[in-house]
Design a protein around this motif. Sequence first.
Motif, PDB file in Angstrom:
ATOM      1  N   ALA A   1       1.295  22.946   4.097  1.00 50.88           N
ATOM      2  CA  ALA A   1       2.425  23.312   4.947  1.00 50.88           C
ATOM      3  C   ALA A   1       3.109  22.071   5.499  1.00 50.88           C
ATOM      4  O   ALA A   1       4.301  22.094   5.795  1.00 50.88           O
ATOM      5  CB  ALA A   1       1.966  24.211   6.093  1.00 50.88           C
ATOM      6  N   THR A   2       2.357  20.982   5.634  1.00 51.14           N
ATOM      7  CA  THR A   2       2.918  19.715   6.110  1.00 51.14           C
ATOM      8  C   THR A   2       2.495  18.584   5.182  1.00 51.14           C
ATOM      9  O   THR A   2       1.411  18.627   4.584  1.00 51.14           O
ATOM     10  CB  THR A   2       2.465  19.387   7.549  1.00 51.14           C
ATOM     11  OG1 THR A   2       1.032  19.227   7.563  1.00 51.14           O
ATOM     12  CG2 THR A   2       2.879  20.481   8.513  1.00 51.14           C
ATOM     13  N   PHE A   3       3.345  17.570   5.098  1.00 45.39           N
ATOM     14  CA  PHE A   3       3.103  16.416   4.242  1.00 45.39           C
ATOM     15  C   PHE A   3       3.536  15.154   4.996  1.00 45.39           C
ATOM     16  O   PHE A   3       4.531  15.169   5.733  1.00 45.39           O
ATOM     17  CB  PHE A   3       3.940  16.488   2.956  1.00 45.39           C
ATOM     18  CG  PHE A   3       3.730  17.721   2.120  1.00 45.39           C
ATOM     19  CD1 PHE A   3       2.946  17.677   0.968  1.00 45.39           C
ATOM     20  CD2 PHE A   3       4.339  18.921   2.460  1.00 45.39           C
ATOM     21  CE1 PHE A   3       2.771  18.814   0.181  1.00 45.39           C
ATOM     22  CE2 PHE A   3       4.162  20.064   1.675  1.00 45.39           C
ATOM     23  CZ  PHE A   3       3.379  20.008   0.542  1.00 45.39           C
ATOM     24  N   VAL A   4       2.820  14.056   4.785  1.00 47.53           N
ATOM     25  CA  VAL A   4       3.259  12.756   5.270  1.00 47.53           C
ATOM     26  C   VAL A   4       2.994  11.730   4.173  1.00 47.53           C
ATOM     27  O   VAL A   4       1.923  11.725   3.552  1.00 47.53           O
ATOM     28  CB  VAL A   4       2.547  12.357   6.591  1.00 47.53           C
ATOM     29  CG1 VAL A   4       1.033  12.339   6.451  1.00 47.53           C
ATOM     30  CG2 VAL A   4       3.053  11.001   7.084  1.00 47.53           C
ATOM     31  N   ALA A   5       4.004  10.881   3.902  1.00 47.62           N
ATOM     32  CA  ALA A   5       3.869   9.826   2.898  1.00 47.62           C
ATOM     33  C   ALA A   5       4.314   8.507   3.504  1.00 47.62           C
ATOM     34  O   ALA A   5       5.150   8.474   4.417  1.00 47.62           O
ATOM     35  CB  ALA A   5       4.698  10.154   1.653  1.00 47.62           C
ATOM     36  N   HIS A   6       3.767   7.409   2.983  1.00 48.19           N
ATOM     37  CA  HIS A   6       4.035   6.088   3.562  1.00 48.19           C
ATOM     38  C   HIS A   6       3.975   5.029   2.476  1.00 48.19           C
ATOM     39  O   HIS A   6       3.110   5.061   1.594  1.00 48.19           O
ATOM     40  CB  HIS A   6       2.975   5.783   4.631  1.00 48.19           C
ATOM     41  CG  HIS A   6       3.211   4.521   5.404  1.00 48.19           C
ATOM     42  ND1 HIS A   6       2.701   3.300   5.017  1.00 48.19           N
ATOM     43  CD2 HIS A   6       3.907   4.289   6.544  1.00 48.19           C
ATOM     44  CE1 HIS A   6       3.059   2.378   5.902  1.00 48.19           C
ATOM     45  NE2 HIS A   6       3.794   2.949   6.837  1.00 48.19           N
ATOM     46  N   VAL A   7       4.914   4.101   2.519  1.00 47.75           N
ATOM     47  CA  VAL A   7       4.873   2.885   1.710  1.00 47.75           C
ATOM     48  C   VAL A   7       4.726   1.723   2.681  1.00 47.75           C
ATOM     49  O   VAL A   7       5.554   1.553   3.588  1.00 47.75           O
ATOM     50  CB  VAL A   7       6.132   2.720   0.855  1.00 47.75           C
ATOM     51  CG1 VAL A   7       6.116   1.378   0.128  1.00 47.75           C
ATOM     52  CG2 VAL A   7       6.258   3.856  -0.152  1.00 47.75           C
ATOM     53  N   ARG A   8       3.668   0.933   2.513  1.00 50.36           N
ATOM     54  CA  ARG A   8       3.337  -0.124   3.474  1.00 50.36           C
ATOM     55  C   ARG A   8       3.764  -1.498   2.982  1.00 50.36           C
ATOM     56  O   ARG A   8       3.497  -1.886   1.848  1.00 50.36           O
ATOM     57  CB  ARG A   8       1.823  -0.144   3.730  1.00 50.36           C
ATOM     58  CG  ARG A   8       1.401  -1.207   4.756  1.00 50.36           C
ATOM     59  CD  ARG A   8      -0.107  -1.336   4.867  1.00 50.36           C
ATOM     60  NE  ARG A   8      -0.465  -2.247   5.952  1.00 50.36           N
ATOM     61  CZ  ARG A   8      -1.481  -3.105   5.920  1.00 50.36           C
ATOM     62  NH1 ARG A   8      -2.257  -3.164   4.840  1.00 50.36           N
ATOM     63  NH2 ARG A   8      -1.720  -3.896   6.936  1.00 50.36           N
ATOM     64  N   TYR A   9       4.413  -2.230   3.877  1.00 52.18           N
ATOM     65  CA  TYR A   9       4.592  -3.678   3.764  1.00 52.18           C
ATOM     66  C   TYR A   9       3.792  -4.273   4.920  1.00 52.18           C
ATOM     67  O   TYR A   9       4.150  -4.101   6.084  1.00 52.18           O
ATOM     68  CB  TYR A   9       6.067  -4.074   3.850  1.00 52.18           C
ATOM     69  CG  TYR A   9       6.866  -3.655   2.632  1.00 52.18           C
ATOM     70  CD1 TYR A   9       7.133  -4.572   1.612  1.00 52.18           C
ATOM     71  CD2 TYR A   9       7.335  -2.360   2.490  1.00 52.18           C
ATOM     72  CE1 TYR A   9       7.852  -4.186   0.484  1.00 52.18           C
ATOM     73  CE2 TYR A   9       8.045  -1.970   1.369  1.00 52.18           C
ATOM     74  CZ  TYR A   9       8.300  -2.887   0.376  1.00 52.18           C
ATOM     75  OH  TYR A   9       9.007  -2.501  -0.750  1.00 52.18           O
ATOM     76  N   ALA A  10       2.694  -4.916   4.623  1.00 48.58           N
ATOM     77  CA  ALA A  10       1.713  -5.268   5.643  1.00 48.58           C
ATOM     78  C   ALA A  10       2.282  -6.229   6.674  1.00 48.58           C
ATOM     79  O   ALA A  10       2.883  -7.247   6.337  1.00 48.58           O
ATOM     80  CB  ALA A  10       0.479  -5.890   4.983  1.00 48.58           C
TER      81      ALA A  10
ATOM     82  N   GLY B   1       0.827  -1.206   0.000  1.00 41.87           N
ATOM     83  CA  GLY B   1       0.000   0.000   0.000  1.00 41.87           C
ATOM     84  C   GLY B   1       0.856   1.249   0.000  1.00 41.87           C
ATOM     85  O   GLY B   1       2.021   1.215   0.417  1.00 41.87           O
ATOM     86  N   VAL B   2       0.296   2.346  -0.482  1.00 38.80           N
ATOM     87  CA  VAL B   2       0.977   3.633  -0.480  1.00 38.80           C
ATOM     88  C   VAL B   2      -0.026   4.715  -0.108  1.00 38.80           C
ATOM     89  O   VAL B   2      -1.229   4.572  -0.344  1.00 38.80           O
ATOM     90  CB  VAL B   2       1.608   3.964  -1.856  1.00 38.80           C
ATOM     91  CG1 VAL B   2       2.743   3.004  -2.180  1.00 38.80           C
ATOM     92  CG2 VAL B   2       0.556   3.925  -2.964  1.00 38.80           C
ATOM     93  N   GLY B   3       0.476   5.810   0.486  1.00 41.18           N
ATOM     94  CA  GLY B   3      -0.429   6.876   0.864  1.00 41.18           C
ATOM     95  C   GLY B   3       0.275   8.201   1.028  1.00 41.18           C
ATOM     96  O   GLY B   3       1.467   8.255   1.337  1.00 41.18           O
ATOM     97  N   LEU B   4      -0.496   9.268   0.833  1.00 38.01           N
ATOM     98  CA  LEU B   4      -0.007  10.636   0.969  1.00 38.01           C
ATOM     99  C   LEU B   4      -1.054  11.434   1.728  1.00 38.01           C
ATOM    100  O   LEU B   4      -2.248  11.371   1.417  1.00 38.01           O
ATOM    101  CB  LEU B   4       0.221  11.258  -0.410  1.00 38.01           C
ATOM    102  CG  LEU B   4       0.604  12.744  -0.455  1.00 38.01           C
ATOM    103  CD1 LEU B   4       1.971  12.960   0.186  1.00 38.01           C
ATOM    104  CD2 LEU B   4       0.600  13.246  -1.900  1.00 38.01           C
ATOM    105  N   GLY B   5      -0.606  12.206   2.725  1.00 38.51           N
ATOM    106  CA  GLY B   5      -1.499  13.046   3.504  1.00 38.51           C
ATOM    107  C   GLY B   5      -1.071  14.496   3.469  1.00 38.51           C
ATOM    108  O   GLY B   5       0.104  14.807   3.714  1.00 38.51           O
TER     109      GLY B   5
END
Length: 288
Positions: free
Chosen positions: A74-83, A37-41
């Motif tokens: 102003a802020t960013f968070v990103a994630h690459v998931r290995y479950a 999974g991948v995500g951006l906030g």
Amino acid sequence: MCRLFGLSAAPQRVKATFWLLDAPDSLARQSRREPDGVGLGTFAADGTPLVEKQPLAAYEDARFGREARERASATFVAHVRYASTGAVEPRNTHPFQQFKRLFAHNGVLHGLSELDAELGAYRELVQGDTDSERFFALITKRIDKYDGDVTAGIADAVAWIADRLPVYALNLVLTTATELWALRYPATHELYVLERAAGGAGGDRHLDHAGRTGIRARSGHLARHPAVVVASERMDEDPGWRLLRPGELLHVDERLRVRSTRVLNRPPRHPLSLAQLEPAAAASQTGA
């Protein structure tokens, strides 16, 4: 292992472009295991969170991670998931949102039934199956205990878990519309911070960060504005990257002032080894 990326340019809203599965030496191409999974906030100008995420349950889903996303925040968070815990579904994909805060985690903790009991009514915040979202809900509960003090809430939640539950790693990035927090605990996984001057080390360069993480971020605005970046690895050649100490909680406030606190200076009471993890969870922590 799961990959974390956080950036703050507060109080300045900047435009940045993200590719969540794009890097010169991407783990997605190296590893025998593809990301799950991948995500951006990010946040809109009025403080409304925008979460874009996709489980990568099928080959076609990977296109989501390779698309360029230009966002202003102003802020960013990103994630690459290995479950490690929970099925490959949208509700288990990072980042998670609770009360206009966004959260991403890299690690594993056990004892979820005990954690659920501690959450009490806050268990209703948890929409999926992951240890990560439960960890976030405990932080939210503790933030409320301390009347909205996020630093105190994170510190209290981590101390409670470290004292009572089996822990492999609790590395995290938490953001609001104007602030960012990052924790490395214990020493299991690395987490780096870069306090980047406007224009970078040379004073005249835009931000262009890419590494083995698979996450790539570019921002022309950061040729003119300073920023603080947190990542699972050094993402460029800037000599300013610093490895957080185990137990170090970093806070970047709404004026880009950085404060570090050593919230724990001891290992977990019940540390987990890779051998004690289920095969999928062990693989999620090594990228294998």
